[in-house]
Scaffold this active site. Structure first.
Site, PDB file in Angstrom:
ATOM      1  N   GLU A   1      31.764 -90.781  42.567  1.00 55.66           N
ATOM      2  CA  GLU A   1      31.518 -91.963  42.375  1.00 55.66           C
ATOM      3  C   GLU A   1      32.734 -92.905  42.100  1.00 55.66           C
ATOM      4  OE1 GLU A   1      28.448 -92.492  39.049  1.00 55.66           O
ATOM      5  OE2 GLU A   1      29.547 -94.614  38.596  1.00 55.66           O
TER       6      GLU A   1
ATOM      7  N   CYS B   1      24.420 -95.528  32.625  1.00 54.10           N
ATOM      8  CA  CYS B   1      23.162 -95.883  32.907  1.00 54.10           C
ATOM      9  C   CYS B   1      22.303 -95.427  31.895  1.00 54.10           C
ATOM     10  CB  CYS B   1      22.684 -95.291  34.439  1.00 54.10           C
ATOM     11  SG  CYS B   1      22.442 -93.464  34.143  1.00 54.10           S
TER      12      CYS B   1
ATOM     13  N   HIS C   1      26.085 -90.949  44.610  1.00 50.98           N
ATOM     14  CA  HIS C   1      27.069 -91.235  43.773  1.00 50.98           C
ATOM     15  C   HIS C   1      27.816 -92.422  44.386  1.00 50.98           C
ATOM     16  CE1 HIS C   1      26.512 -86.878  43.689  1.00 50.98           C
ATOM     17  NE2 HIS C   1      26.435 -86.922  42.351  1.00 50.98           N
TER      18      HIS C   1
HETATM   19  O1  0K2 Z   1      26.726 -86.791  36.765  1.00 53.95           O
HETATM   20  P1  0K2 Z   1      27.286 -86.830  38.210  1.00 53.95           P
HETATM   21  O2  0K2 Z   1      27.791 -88.101  38.523  1.00 53.95           O
HETATM   22  O3  0K2 Z   1      28.429 -85.927  38.410  1.00 53.95           O
HETATM   23  O4  0K2 Z   1      26.294 -86.672  39.209  1.00 53.95           O
HETATM   24  P2  0K2 Z   1      24.915 -85.899  39.452  1.00 53.95           P
HETATM   25  O5  0K2 Z   1      24.898 -84.621  38.668  1.00 53.95           O
HETATM   26  O6  0K2 Z   1      24.603 -85.598  40.795  1.00 53.95           O
HETATM   27  O7  0K2 Z   1      23.875 -86.762  38.562  1.00 53.95           O
HETATM   28  C1  0K2 Z   1      23.344 -87.765  39.236  1.00 53.95           C
HETATM   29  C2  0K2 Z   1      24.063 -89.028  39.102  1.00 53.95           C
HETATM   30  C3  0K2 Z   1      24.296 -89.809  40.359  1.00 53.95           C
HETATM   31  C4  0K2 Z   1      25.101 -90.925  40.252  1.00 53.95           C
HETATM   32  O8  0K2 Z   1      25.195 -91.703  39.126  1.00 53.95           O
HETATM   33 FE1  SF4 Z   2      23.220 -91.586  38.373  1.00 44.89          FE
HETATM   34 FE2  SF4 Z   2      22.124 -93.054  36.499  1.00 44.89          FE
HETATM   35 FE3  SF4 Z   2      21.407 -93.456  38.729  1.00 44.89          FE
HETATM   36 FE4  SF4 Z   2      20.700 -91.313  37.860  1.00 44.89          FE
HETATM   37  S1  SF4 Z   2      20.057 -93.450  37.208  1.00 44.89           S
HETATM   38  S2  SF4 Z   2      21.654 -91.625  39.780  1.00 44.89           S
HETATM   39  S3  SF4 Z   2      22.496 -90.739  36.365  1.00 44.89           S
HETATM   40  S4  SF4 Z   2      23.440 -94.063  37.841  1.00 44.89           S
END
Ligand code: 0K2
Ligand code: SF4
Length: 342
Positions: A140, A208, A88
């Site tokens: 994040e 993303c 994040h």
């Molecule tokens: O959706 P979130 O940002 O809470 O994070 P995760 O469930 O860990 O999914 C990966 C996204 C990490 C960064 O964007």
């Molecule tokens: Fe987060 Fe998207 Fe990167 Fe996955 S690809 S870690 S959801 S920013």
């Protein structure tokens, strides 16, 4: 045994499962989880990780069993140890604190989060007011805000727009967290544009590809489902968004579960079609557990609903690549030294 076909069937009264694709691990999560595993292999346990490497209970528990120690702050890491930063992202101050404590760091921030950090730095340098759309308290958002705290204002959804104050209405840009609802973010942007007509947009999508694709897939699948089960943890922003998007797309009911045993049998009452998907931080084994649970209750016919193909991958964090290369060279040199005839 779960039977899978790739062709959506005609509407029927037979019990069935629609399985969204893409679902589960994105490239950034895959990279971050492998980074912890490789660090454990390379340096041996324990390896410290600041915050959950990704927001998934099973992933964290599995890595803990292998020797990872998850901490909230770098001050909990013994001086001279190795610490990995989560997918994040972190604020620059966290890098500074780690350097002060002589910690060896491996930065597993997703490159697509780093891209947003760089946008924030660039717009702050040009003295813009940056309106960062995101969820208050999310790691994040804390990391991105830390790149330019004097220039960034958090906007937590459309209802927050009325509270926003800027210095100069002709120099305002919006950026966003990578894992938001696309539709809700556009609502927030529209409301911001009503207030600040000269607002400019990020140079490319901050939400993303993985977040977008999983939402497109759950919309297609959710529109046909009586019940949608999203596999993911409660603190996973993108997973929680999938539940909301499923309901918005017309699913009668939708729930988030970490594991199959959290599914309540009563959710199946009157249900013909169950939609299944998973967040970007969710290993496929957990989805398979849900499919098996459903198959045992008569929902063994699984149709895959494919909304997009994904092929993106990211290379490992540079600190690991460097050390892994050095280790490979050392092993090669050893092999040459002990080769027959030497
Ligand atoms: O959706 P979130 O940002 O809470 O994070 P995760 O469930 O860990 O999914 C990966 C996204 C990490 C960064 O964007
Ligand atoms: Fe987060 Fe998207 Fe990167 Fe996955 S690809 S870690 S959801 S920013």
């Amino acid at each position: 045994m779960v039977c899978m076909t790739a062709t959506p069937a005609a509407t029927s009264t037979a019990r069935r499962v629609l399985l969204a694709a893409p679902r589960g691990y994105c490239a950034g999560v895959d990279r971050a989880v492998i980074a912890v595993e490789k660090a454990l292999e390379q340096y041996g346990a324990p390896v410290f990780v600041r915050k959950e490497i990704v927001h998934n209970k099973y992933v964290v528990q599995t890595l803990e069993k292998k020797g990872a120690i998850f901490v909230d702050e770098t001050e909990e890491v013994p001086e001279g140890s190795i610490v990995i930063f989560s997918a994040h992202g972190v604020a620059p101050v966290v890098h500074e604190e780690a350097a002060e404590r002589r910690l060896a760091t491996i930065d597993a921030t997703c490159p697509l989060v780093t891209k947003v950090h760089k946008e924030a730095v660039r717009f702050a340098k040009d003295d813009y007011d940056i309106l960062l759309i995101g969820h208050e308290g999310h790691e994040e958002v804390i990391g991105t805000s830390g790149e330019a705290p004097d220039h960034i204002t958090l906007v937590d959804g459309p209802e927050d727009v009325q509270n926003v104050q800027v210095r100069d209405e002709s120099k305002v840009v919006w950026l966003s967290q990578t894992t938001l609802s696309v539709d809700e973010t556009m609502e927030t942007v529209d409301a911001l544009k009503d207030r600040f007509p000269q607002l400019i947009s990020p140079p490319s999508d901050d939400i993303c590809y993985a977040t977008q694709n999983r939402q497109i897939a759950v919309k297609q699948m959710g529109a046909q489902a009586d019940l949608v089960i999203v596999v993911g943890s409660r603190n996973s922003s993108n997973s929680v968004r999938l539940v909301e998007v499923a309901l918005g797309a017309g699913a009668r009911d939708a729930h988030l579960v970490d594991f199959a045993d959290e599914i309540d049998e009563s959710w199946l009452a009157g249900v013909t079609t169950v939609g299944v998907t998973s967040g970007a931080s969710v290993p496929e084994i957990l989805v398979q557990g849900v499919l098996e649970w459903l198959a045992e209750r008569g929902y063994g016919d699984v149709e895959v609903v494919t909304a997009a193909e994904e092929s993106i991958t990211f290379s490992l964090p540079k600190e690991l690549r460097r050390d892994l290369r050095a280790e490979a060279e050392r092993l090669n040199a050893g092999a040459e030294d002990s080769a027959p005839g030497k």
